[in-house]
Design a protein around this motif. Structure first.
Motif, PDB file in Angstrom:
ATOM      1  N   VAL A 291     -20.437 -89.226 -83.967  1.00 59.75           N
ATOM      2  CA  VAL A 291     -20.549 -88.767 -85.354  1.00 59.75           C
ATOM      3  C   VAL A 291     -19.838 -89.833 -86.193  1.00 59.75           C
ATOM      4  CG1 VAL A 291     -20.036 -86.971 -87.034  1.00 59.75           C
ATOM      5  CG2 VAL A 291     -20.523 -86.343 -84.652  1.00 59.75           C
TER       6      VAL A 291
ATOM      7  N   VAL B 258     -20.436 -87.704 -77.831  1.00 57.10           N
ATOM      8  CA  VAL B 258     -21.300 -87.588 -79.004  1.00 57.10           C
ATOM      9  C   VAL B 258     -20.757 -88.505 -80.102  1.00 57.10           C
ATOM     10  CG1 VAL B 258     -22.267 -86.010 -80.723  1.00 57.10           C
ATOM     11  CG2 VAL B 258     -21.727 -85.185 -78.409  1.00 57.10           C
TER      12      VAL B 258
ATOM     13  N   ASP C 261     -21.399 -82.188 -91.238  1.00 62.55           N
ATOM     14  CA  ASP C 261     -22.455 -81.476 -90.515  1.00 62.55           C
ATOM     15  C   ASP C 261     -22.499 -81.895 -89.055  1.00 62.55           C
ATOM     16  OD1 ASP C 261     -23.172 -80.128 -92.798  1.00 62.55           O
ATOM     17  OD2 ASP C 261     -24.878 -81.445 -93.276  1.00 62.55           O
ATOM     18  N   GLY C 262     -22.307 -83.193 -88.803  1.00 63.68           N
ATOM     19  CA  GLY C 262     -22.342 -83.675 -87.430  1.00 63.68           C
ATOM     20  C   GLY C 262     -21.225 -83.097 -86.586  1.00 63.68           C
ATOM     21  N   ASN C 263     -20.021 -83.051 -87.127  1.00 61.24           N
ATOM     22  CA  ASN C 263     -18.900 -82.470 -86.382  1.00 61.24           C
ATOM     23  C   ASN C 263     -19.073 -80.979 -86.174  1.00 61.24           C
ATOM     24  OD1 ASN C 263     -16.575 -84.449 -85.743  1.00 61.24           O
ATOM     25  ND2 ASN C 263     -17.214 -85.059 -87.797  1.00 61.24           N
ATOM     26  N   LEU C 264     -19.537 -80.279 -87.208  1.00 58.72           N
ATOM     27  CA  LEU C 264     -19.771 -78.835 -87.064  1.00 58.72           C
ATOM     28  C   LEU C 264     -20.812 -78.560 -85.984  1.00 58.72           C
ATOM     29  CD1 LEU C 264     -19.753 -77.607 -90.771  1.00 58.72           C
ATOM     30  CD2 LEU C 264     -18.118 -77.003 -88.983  1.00 58.72           C
ATOM     31  N   ALA C 265     -21.846 -79.387 -85.926  1.00 56.30           N
ATOM     32  CA  ALA C 265     -22.883 -79.188 -84.912  1.00 56.30           C
ATOM     33  C   ALA C 265     -22.308 -79.294 -83.505  1.00 56.30           C
ATOM     34  CB  ALA C 265     -24.001 -80.214 -85.111  1.00 56.30           C
ATOM     35  N   VAL C 266     -21.374 -80.222 -83.303  1.00 53.43           N
ATOM     36  CA  VAL C 266     -20.748 -80.372 -81.978  1.00 53.43           C
ATOM     37  C   VAL C 266     -19.938 -79.119 -81.643  1.00 53.43           C
ATOM     38  CG1 VAL C 266     -19.149 -81.724 -80.587  1.00 53.43           C
ATOM     39  CG2 VAL C 266     -20.695 -82.884 -82.171  1.00 53.43           C
ATOM     40  N   TYR C 267     -19.133 -78.637 -82.590  1.00 49.42           N
ATOM     41  CA  TYR C 267     -18.329 -77.439 -82.345  1.00 49.42           C
ATOM     42  C   TYR C 267     -19.218 -76.241 -82.052  1.00 49.42           C
ATOM     43  CZ  TYR C 267     -13.862 -79.582 -83.566  1.00 49.42           C
ATOM     44  OH  TYR C 267     -12.737 -80.353 -83.570  1.00 49.42           O
ATOM     45  N   ARG C 268     -20.292 -76.101 -82.808  1.00 46.96           N
ATOM     46  CA  ARG C 268     -21.181 -74.948 -82.595  1.00 46.96           C
ATOM     47  C   ARG C 268     -21.857 -75.008 -81.235  1.00 46.96           C
ATOM     48  NH1 ARG C 268     -23.042 -75.724 -88.770  1.00 46.96           N
ATOM     49  NH2 ARG C 268     -21.659 -74.177 -89.722  1.00 46.96           N
ATOM     50  N   GLU C 269     -22.214 -76.211 -80.810  1.00 45.29           N
ATOM     51  CA  GLU C 269     -22.817 -76.355 -79.494  1.00 45.29           C
ATOM     52  C   GLU C 269     -21.841 -75.967 -78.384  1.00 45.29           C
ATOM     53  OE1 GLU C 269     -23.610 -80.419 -77.860  1.00 45.29           O
ATOM     54  OE2 GLU C 269     -25.687 -79.764 -77.987  1.00 45.29           O
TER      55      GLU C 269
ATOM     56  N   ARG D  88     -16.323 -81.956 -75.045  1.00 47.21           N
ATOM     57  CA  ARG D  88     -16.980 -83.064 -75.726  1.00 47.21           C
ATOM     58  C   ARG D  88     -15.942 -84.084 -76.195  1.00 47.21           C
ATOM     59  NH1 ARG D  88     -20.461 -80.292 -74.169  1.00 47.21           N
ATOM     60  NH2 ARG D  88     -22.450 -79.717 -75.136  1.00 47.21           N
TER      61      ARG D  88
END
Length: 251
Positions: free
Chosen positions: A42, A40, A236-244, A17
């Motif tokens: 963020v 993405v 939260d937005g950055n964490l969501a990318v890492y988790r995905e 990403r």
């Protein structure tokens, strides 16, 4: 800063990403060939409360040698070509014909300082333009301004605009890069085309003549920062990318 498609393809090939700080940057990368599902956005964020301090307007003006009620517009940017200071200085004579009491505070430093100071002196604006350099106390003095102008030719997002909006200041910005994501027409500020000196002068004069409009746009900017550019939302937005990405890589 646009890059050739071959370089973009090579540069970003190793990554699952690419996270951009504005939709404006994302559009540039998509136009240069990156796949939409790889890029993405963020948005960058600030701690808005830091810029919502009360300001002693009279003291700030006294330190600049100005009358206590003088309107002050700020420009907060590196002193480099793409930030567009020259457009602001070209617009000032027109604005001053309607608002001769206006002063401009130039925050920031950079390689063009001497050149810009010479330009201001040569055009007879030295009594109205104040170069304040880098200020570590910016959060404390932002609230002393009446509006902030950002006449940039190119801009990824414009964190100084976030800071000014958080302080409740109306904004004048250009339709360049990510600036319209912060300077939303008639919500947080007024938008002009890059390099349009006449439109810049008109937007500044309109705000200076209408205190109610300044208050409405300043309040709109504060709501926008709280809603869209909050630090918690960025985290939260950055964490969501890492988790995905991790979920895709999991066995």
């Amino acid at each position: 800063n646009p890059e050739p498609r071959w370089l973009v393809a090579l540069k970003y090939r190793p990554y699952r990403r690419v996270i951009t700080i504005s939709q404006g940057i994302r559009r540039v990368l998509l136009a240069e060939g990156l796949a939409p599902d790889k890029v993405v956005c963020v948005p960058s964020a600030i701690r808005a409360a830091e810029y919502q301090r009360p300001c002693d307007r009279a003291t700030f003006r006294r330190r600049l040698g100005l009358p206590g009620d003088a309107p002050v517009a700020g420009v907060i940017a590196q002193l480099i070509h793409r930030k567009g200071h020259r457009h602001l200085f070209a617009a000032l004579p027109t604005v001053l014909r309607e608002h001769p009491e206006l002063h401009v505070a130039v925050f920031g430093q950079g390689p063009l300082r001497a050149e810009l100071e010479r330009e201001v002196a040569a055009t007879g604006l030295a009594g109205h333009v104040h170069f304040l350099g880098f200020r570590s106390d910016l959060p404390a003095v932002l609230g002393c301004l009446d509006l902030v102008v950002h006449p940039a030719d190119m801009e990824g997002l414009g964190v100084s605009l976030l800071q000014a909006a958080a302080a409740g200041l109306p904004l004048v910005g250009t339709r360049a890069g990510g600036i319209p994501e912060i300077v939303r027409e008639d919500e947080s500020g007024l938008l002009i085309e890059p390099g349009d000196v006449a439109a810049l002068a008109g937007a500044m004069a309109r705000l200076l003549a209408d205190p109610a409009l300044r208050r409405r746009l300043g309040a709109g900017g504060q709501r926008l920062v709280a809603r869209r550019f909050d630090v918690a939302a960025m985290v939260d937005g950055n964490l969501a990318v890492y988790r995905e990405v991790l979920a895709e890589a999991a066995p």
